[in-house]
Scaffold this motif. Structure first.
Motif, PDB file in Angstrom:
ATOM      1  N   SER A  13      48.766  41.888  45.898  1.00 57.07           N
ATOM      2  CA  SER A  13      48.123  42.685  46.806  1.00 57.07           C
ATOM      3  C   SER A  13      46.757  43.114  46.714  1.00 57.07           C
ATOM      4  CB  SER A  13      48.933  43.901  46.954  1.00 57.07           C
ATOM      5  OG  SER A  13      48.649  44.663  48.144  1.00 57.07           O
ATOM      6  N   LEU A  14      46.341  43.612  45.514  1.00 56.89           N
ATOM      7  CA  LEU A  14      45.053  43.937  45.198  1.00 56.89           C
ATOM      8  C   LEU A  14      44.012  42.806  45.378  1.00 56.89           C
ATOM      9  CD1 LEU A  14      45.426  46.484  42.264  1.00 56.89           C
ATOM     10  CD2 LEU A  14      44.705  47.054  44.465  1.00 56.89           C
ATOM     11  N   ALA A  15      44.532  41.602  44.747  1.00 60.87           N
ATOM     12  CA  ALA A  15      43.621  40.287  44.820  1.00 60.87           C
ATOM     13  C   ALA A  15      43.387  39.934  46.198  1.00 60.87           C
ATOM     14  CB  ALA A  15      44.163  39.314  43.778  1.00 60.87           C
ATOM     15  N   GLU A  16      44.390  39.922  47.137  1.00 60.68           N
ATOM     16  CA  GLU A  16      44.303  39.553  48.296  1.00 60.68           C
ATOM     17  C   GLU A  16      43.621  40.492  49.202  1.00 60.68           C
ATOM     18  OE1 GLU A  16      48.208  39.181  49.855  1.00 60.68           O
ATOM     19  OE2 GLU A  16      48.495  37.145  49.115  1.00 60.68           O
ATOM     20  N   ALA A  17      43.465  41.935  48.826  1.00 62.71           N
ATOM     21  CA  ALA A  17      42.742  42.835  49.655  1.00 62.71           C
ATOM     22  C   ALA A  17      41.355  42.532  49.299  1.00 62.71           C
ATOM     23  CB  ALA A  17      43.290  44.169  49.477  1.00 62.71           C
ATOM     24  N   HIS A  18      40.958  42.216  48.103  1.00 60.14           N
ATOM     25  CA  HIS A  18      39.548  42.307  47.507  1.00 60.14           C
ATOM     26  C   HIS A  18      38.898  41.075  48.181  1.00 60.14           C
ATOM     27  CE1 HIS A  18      36.131  41.481  44.655  1.00 60.14           C
ATOM     28  NE2 HIS A  18      36.196  42.869  44.531  1.00 60.14           N
ATOM     29  N   CYS A  19      39.811  40.069  48.405  1.00 60.10           N
ATOM     30  CA  CYS A  19      39.530  38.450  48.917  1.00 60.10           C
ATOM     31  C   CYS A  19      39.038  38.817  50.170  1.00 60.10           C
ATOM     32  CB  CYS A  19      40.456  37.589  48.935  1.00 60.10           C
ATOM     33  SG  CYS A  19      40.226  35.999  49.812  1.00 60.10           S
ATOM     34  N   ARG A  20      39.854  39.585  51.113  1.00 58.03           N
ATOM     35  CA  ARG A  20      39.681  39.809  52.623  1.00 58.03           C
ATOM     36  C   ARG A  20      38.223  40.843  52.837  1.00 58.03           C
ATOM     37  NH1 ARG A  20      45.318  40.702  52.519  1.00 58.03           N
ATOM     38  NH2 ARG A  20      46.514  38.946  53.657  1.00 58.03           N
ATOM     39  N   LEU A  21      38.217  41.795  51.777  1.00 55.06           N
ATOM     40  CA  LEU A  21      37.099  42.581  51.960  1.00 55.06           C
ATOM     41  C   LEU A  21      35.811  41.682  51.558  1.00 55.06           C
ATOM     42  CD1 LEU A  21      36.139  45.478  52.294  1.00 55.06           C
ATOM     43  CD2 LEU A  21      36.291  45.897  50.098  1.00 55.06           C
ATOM     44  N   CYS A  22      35.822  40.628  50.804  1.00 57.14           N
ATOM     45  CA  CYS A  22      34.591  39.797  50.387  1.00 57.14           C
ATOM     46  C   CYS A  22      34.565  38.884  51.740  1.00 57.14           C
ATOM     47  CB  CYS A  22      34.832  38.989  49.399  1.00 57.14           C
ATOM     48  SG  CYS A  22      35.123  39.926  47.647  1.00 57.14           S
ATOM     49  N   LEU A  23      35.383  39.089  52.878  1.00 57.67           N
ATOM     50  CA  LEU A  23      35.250  38.273  54.001  1.00 57.67           C
ATOM     51  C   LEU A  23      35.538  36.654  53.681  1.00 57.67           C
ATOM     52  CD1 LEU A  23      32.134  39.668  55.590  1.00 57.67           C
ATOM     53  CD2 LEU A  23      34.526  40.196  55.971  1.00 57.67           C
ATOM     54  N   ARG A  24      36.582  36.267  52.655  1.00 57.52           N
ATOM     55  CA  ARG A  24      36.915  35.000  52.270  1.00 57.52           C
ATOM     56  C   ARG A  24      38.419  35.007  52.577  1.00 57.52           C
ATOM     57  NH1 ARG A  24      37.129  35.235  47.229  1.00 57.52           N
ATOM     58  NH2 ARG A  24      35.881  37.058  46.580  1.00 57.52           N
ATOM     59  N   THR A  25      38.920  33.846  52.703  1.00 59.73           N
ATOM     60  CA  THR A  25      40.389  33.351  52.837  1.00 59.73           C
ATOM     61  C   THR A  25      40.821  32.641  51.800  1.00 59.73           C
ATOM     62  OG1 THR A  25      39.702  31.190  53.974  1.00 59.73           O
ATOM     63  CG2 THR A  25      40.167  33.292  55.493  1.00 59.73           C
ATOM     64  N   LYS A  26      40.175  32.530  50.495  1.00 55.86           N
ATOM     65  CA  LYS A  26      40.542  32.096  49.540  1.00 55.86           C
ATOM     66  C   LYS A  26      40.623  33.104  48.277  1.00 55.86           C
ATOM     67  CE  LYS A  26      42.173  28.043  47.605  1.00 55.86           C
ATOM     68  NZ  LYS A  26      43.421  27.159  47.768  1.00 55.86           N
ATOM     69  N   VAL A  27      41.495  33.341  47.613  1.00 57.03           N
ATOM     70  CA  VAL A  27      41.787  34.282  46.621  1.00 57.03           C
ATOM     71  C   VAL A  27      41.349  33.562  45.256  1.00 57.03           C
ATOM     72  CG1 VAL A  27      42.974  35.866  45.348  1.00 57.03           C
ATOM     73  CG2 VAL A  27      43.461  35.449  47.586  1.00 57.03           C
ATOM     74  N   LEU A  28      39.982  34.047  44.799  1.00 56.08           N
ATOM     75  CA  LEU A  28      39.554  33.386  43.642  1.00 56.08           C
ATOM     76  C   LEU A  28      40.004  34.093  42.521  1.00 56.08           C
ATOM     77  CD1 LEU A  28      35.752  33.091  44.876  1.00 56.08           C
ATOM     78  CD2 LEU A  28      37.758  31.424  45.279  1.00 56.08           C
ATOM     79  N   GLU A  29      39.579  33.367  41.345  1.00 52.30           N
ATOM     80  CA  GLU A  29      39.767  34.240  39.882  1.00 52.30           C
ATOM     81  C   GLU A  29      39.267  35.446  39.729  1.00 52.30           C
ATOM     82  OE1 GLU A  29      40.202  32.906  35.378  1.00 52.30           O
ATOM     83  OE2 GLU A  29      39.453  31.549  36.652  1.00 52.30           O
ATOM     84  N   GLU A  30      37.961  35.762  40.227  1.00 47.75           N
ATOM     85  CA  GLU A  30      37.134  36.956  40.291  1.00 47.75           C
ATOM     86  C   GLU A  30      38.016  38.002  40.988  1.00 47.75           C
ATOM     87  OE1 GLU A  30      34.521  33.317  39.360  1.00 47.75           O
ATOM     88  OE2 GLU A  30      35.896  34.000  40.859  1.00 47.75           O
ATOM     89  N   ASP A  31      38.678  37.672  41.998  1.00 48.05           N
ATOM     90  CA  ASP A  31      39.288  38.670  42.680  1.00 48.05           C
ATOM     91  C   ASP A  31      40.643  39.185  42.000  1.00 48.05           C
ATOM     92  OD1 ASP A  31      37.881  38.341  45.380  1.00 48.05           O
ATOM     93  OD2 ASP A  31      38.908  36.601  45.741  1.00 48.05           O
ATOM     94  N   ALA A  32      41.214  37.945  41.178  1.00 44.40           N
ATOM     95  CA  ALA A  32      42.249  38.253  40.395  1.00 44.40           C
ATOM     96  C   ALA A  32      41.859  39.415  39.227  1.00 44.40           C
ATOM     97  CB  ALA A  32      42.696  37.226  39.834  1.00 44.40           C
ATOM     98  N   VAL A  33      40.633  39.271  38.613  1.00 42.03           N
ATOM     99  CA  VAL A  33      40.029  40.068  37.702  1.00 42.03           C
ATOM    100  C   VAL A  33      39.947  41.402  38.120  1.00 42.03           C
ATOM    101  CG1 VAL A  33      37.821  40.424  36.108  1.00 42.03           C
ATOM    102  CG2 VAL A  33      38.820  38.174  36.538  1.00 42.03           C
ATOM    103  N   ILE A  34      39.186  41.798  39.300  1.00 45.70           N
ATOM    104  CA  ILE A  34      39.192  43.088  39.913  1.00 45.70           C
ATOM    105  C   ILE A  34      40.738  43.812  39.847  1.00 45.70           C
ATOM    106  CG2 ILE A  34      38.598  44.497  41.732  1.00 45.70           C
ATOM    107  CD1 ILE A  34      36.206  43.422  40.107  1.00 45.70           C
ATOM    108  N   ALA A  35      41.582  42.949  40.242  1.00 44.03           N
ATOM    109  CA  ALA A  35      43.039  43.347  40.637  1.00 44.03           C
ATOM    110  C   ALA A  35      43.587  43.636  39.102  1.00 44.03           C
ATOM    111  CB  ALA A  35      43.985  42.518  41.106  1.00 44.03           C
ATOM    112  N   VAL A  36      43.258  42.926  38.206  1.00 42.23           N
ATOM    113  CA  VAL A  36      43.767  43.235  36.704  1.00 42.23           C
ATOM    114  C   VAL A  36      43.279  44.405  36.272  1.00 42.23           C
ATOM    115  CG1 VAL A  36      43.675  42.396  34.489  1.00 42.23           C
ATOM    116  CG2 VAL A  36      44.383  40.908  36.107  1.00 42.23           C
ATOM    117  N   LEU A  37      41.726  44.820  36.338  1.00 42.55           N
ATOM    118  CA  LEU A  37      41.065  45.720  35.708  1.00 42.55           C
ATOM    119  C   LEU A  37      41.695  47.186  36.571  1.00 42.55           C
ATOM    120  CD1 LEU A  37      37.534  44.427  35.788  1.00 42.55           C
ATOM    121  CD2 LEU A  37      39.112  44.684  33.763  1.00 42.55           C
TER     122      LEU A  37
END
Length: 678
Positions: A589-613
């Motif tokens: 959920s956190l990774a998807e939300a960060h991806c959308r806030l970046c105005l993207r539709t593909k969840v990258l590994e960088e989004d997953a890093v923010i979610a993990v932190l």
């Protein structure tokens, strides 16, 4: 007479073209069962007003402006079709055919629309109108008399046998209009008595609908001078259970004035119900597009600057950045997908300065598609009252959480709640449903009943860390003092954020200077390095991001899965803490939300890093530090006020990314088979 025959011919032509005759034959097939014997048989006829107007404009006018007369025409034609085609031998008179005309839509003109925010005036004959609103209360389903057979008390009268006297429910009619003991025979004027064994019962449900703008007054902002009045809908038969508390609907119905001595009530007989949500495609403000172009070199920078400038009128940029980012992520993620599944992201904020953070959260509440600020003295989930429309049952009124369906419910300071309320909140957060107990004796029923309603909203709560709880388990390294909030309740919140305790005197001074500056010169911008975005700009950004469909990349999936497995094993071995499966849902959920806030539709590994932190910081506040040692403000490790701040942040996040990978390789054997080492 010729006009009536012409109208009936048009009805027959329309039923033939629309497939109504075929449906009539299918509906009559089960009636040939010898075990089924009733006085009245109900047939539902679907009517498209546009197609009907093409067949016969006069007939279409009756349907739109005199539905009772139109129903009589369809009833007569359906009876003739049943007898001519020999569909069933159980129908002897036309009065046994109970036709319900269900309109697919109404013409898109103001004359056919009822605005629930205006004063309701009912003049002339009852006719269908369209209305839109949100459900704030409903009753459970009860029975009503759909039709009844009456016999003449004079044995020599033809009305003493057969089906000469049939009563059926009409829109807006009360139960006494269908079943009573003072009806007279139309043949000999003798008294009629009901043949009870032929009574036909149907289902009914009452719903209170209110203008959707009325719910905007629950956000906690300055109250509007307008006052809204709810409208009572009667749902009957197949329409029962078609509406849920807190949801928005578009309803086609027939208004009716009902005289119940000594009062006169106004209600609407629902004819068609459709879910309705505001489909507003907000264009992104040009300044956000300009900012996105300037920061396109890094997948982390755009949401960082957006969070940095969030709520600049309430706190200086750079203060509480992690909280601001999480408020944005929760607003973006709190949505309902195409499968009608709600995705929530609950936040619990631990702080010693509840005043400023309460204002920030109230500011963020205005970004949600629907936000409700709950008062500790009010009703959180649901309450009961006796129905006032003669249904003889309990009326279930929505509390703050149910009114916030599809959005966010802000709980405020949890220290203001009593223990039983906190226990109830914990139970609802765990089950995502609320149960309502209806005592049978109090509401005219023989047996008690318990109904369950889904809770589809995200919760925001505050915990005052200055109120010491006296727990000894907080001695574990990294855990937070959560004041009156028990560990079990904190565990039910997806994300726990600590703010203020590490800011120190410098942060307090910055907040004080900012508050004084805003008091002397409201709206002034003290930080030339920060971008100036209004609340309306953020509303458009969040609305646009919420509509994006994010898809997890292969790399993001592997990193989330590897961290979950490693964290589960590491914490179980060292602390005896079992990481639940809900952690994976939170990470995604956190990774998807960060991806959308970046105005993207593909969840990258960088989004997953923010979610993990974010998740690791939250788990550390609950259970203490683990082998994966990350700083308390891992997502915002440095100040972004100068030009080099974003570059330094990217460098720190890259190092933390490598630390996460090493943690995964150490505690999740085999992870190197699906995660590429960098």
């Amino acid at each position: 007479m010729a006009d009536i025959l012409s109208l009936k011919e048009s009805v027959l032509i329309y039923l033939d073209r629309s497939g109504g005759l075929r449906q009539l034959a299918e509906d009559c097939r089960p009636l040939n069962d010898p075990r089924q014997t009733e006085a009245v048989y109900r047939f539902r006829v679907l009517v498209n007003p546009a197609d009907l107007l093409e067949v016969d404009a006069g007939l279409g006018d009756y349907v739109l402006h005199d539905p009772r007369r139109a129903t009589a025409l369809f009833q007569s034609v359906c009876f003739l079709a049943i007898k001519t085609l020999s569909l069933t031998d159980k129908i002897h008179t036309a009065s046994q055919v109970n036709v319900s005309l269900n309109l697919t839509h109404l013409p898109p003109f103001p004359e056919y629309t009822m605005d629930l925010s205006s004063f309701h005036r009912v003049h002339g004959p009852m006719r269908p109108v369209s209305m839109e609103g949100a459900v704030i209360a409903l009753t459970r389903v009860t029975k009503y008399t759909q039709g009844a057979r009456f016999l003449c008390t004079d044995d020599g009268c033809p009305g003493s046998t057969g089906f000469h006297h049939i009563r059926v429910h009409a829109p807006g009619a009360t139960e006494s209009a269908t079943v009573r003991n003072d009806f007279s025979c139309t043949i000999c004027s003798s008294q009629l008595k009901e043949d009870v064994k032929f009574r036909v019962l149907g289902d009914k449900q009452l719903v209170e609908l209110i203008h959707a703008d009325a719910l905007d007054g629950l956000r906690g902002h300055q109250q509007s001078p307008f006052r809204y009045q709810s409208v009572t809908l009667f749902l009957r038969d197949e329409l029962c259970h078609s509406m849920a508390i807190g949801r928005r609907y578009r309803v086609v119905g027939i208004p009716a004035l009902v005289h119940q001595w000594p009062s006169l009530t106004w209600s609407v007989e629902a004819n068609r119900v459709q879910p309705w949500e505001l489909q507003c495609r907000h264009e992104l403000p040009s300044r956000f597009l300009e900012l996105l172009g300037c920061l396109a070199s890094s997948p982390w920078r755009f949401p960082a600057v957006v969070a940095h400038c969030f709520g600049s009128g309430l706190s200086p940029p750079g203060l509480y950045n992690t909280l601001k980012l999480c408020l944005l992520l929760s607003s973006v993620q709190s949505r309902t997908d195409a499968n009608d599944a709600f995705h929530n992201l609950d936040l619990l904020v631990v702080t010693a300065d509840t005043l400023v953070l309460d204002r920030l959260m109230t500011y963020g509440l205005g970004l949600a598609c629907r936000g409700v600020r709950h008062q500790a003295s009010g009703e959180m989930f649901a309450c009961l009252s006796r129905d006032q429309h003669g249904a003889g049952t309990a009326n279930i009124h929505a509390g703050s959480a149910l009114l916030a369906s599809g959005g966010i419910c802000m709980l405020g300071d949890l220290g203001l709640y009593k223990k039983d309320k906190l226990d109830h909140i914990q139970s609802v957060l765990e089950s995502r449903s609320v149960s309502v107990f209806i005592p049978g004796k109090k509401y005219g029923e023989e047996a008690d009943q318990q109904l369950s309603f889904p809770v589809q909203c995200s919760f925001w709560g505050l915990a005052d860390s200055s109120q010491r709880s006296g727990r000894t388990d907080s001695a574990v390294l990294g855990t937070a003092e959560m004041g009156p909030v028990q560990a079990q309740l904190a565990e039910t919140f997806g994300l726990v954020i600590q703010c203020g305790d590490r800011v120190g005197e410098q942060g307090v001074l910055a907040q004080a200077v900012h508050t004084l500056q805003q008091a002397v010169q409201p709206g002034s911008q003290r930080h030339p390095s920060s971008w100036d975005f209004s609340q309306e700009d953020y509303q458009k950004l969040v609305a646009h991001c919420r509509g994006l469909q994010a898809e997890l990349s292969h790399e993001a999936k592997k990193l989330i899965h590897g961290y979950y497995m490693a964290s589960r094993r590491a914490r179980t071995q060292s602390q005896g803490v079992k990481i639940s499966l809900a952690s994976i849902k939170l990470l995604i959920s956190l990774a998807e939300a960060h991806c959308r806030l970046c105005l993207r539709t593909k969840v990258l590994e960088e989004d997953a890093v923010i979610a993990v932190l974010l998740c690791e910081n939250s788990v550390t506040l609950k259970h203490g530090a683990s082998a994966l040692v990350v700083p308390p403000d891992a997502v915002f490790p440095c100040d972004l006020g100068d030009a080099d701040g974003l570059q330094r942040r990217d460098a720190v996040l890259d190092e933390l990314h490598q630390s996460i990978l090493r943690f995964v390789y150490t505690f999740a054997p085999g992870a190197d088979a699906y995660i590429t080492e960098e």
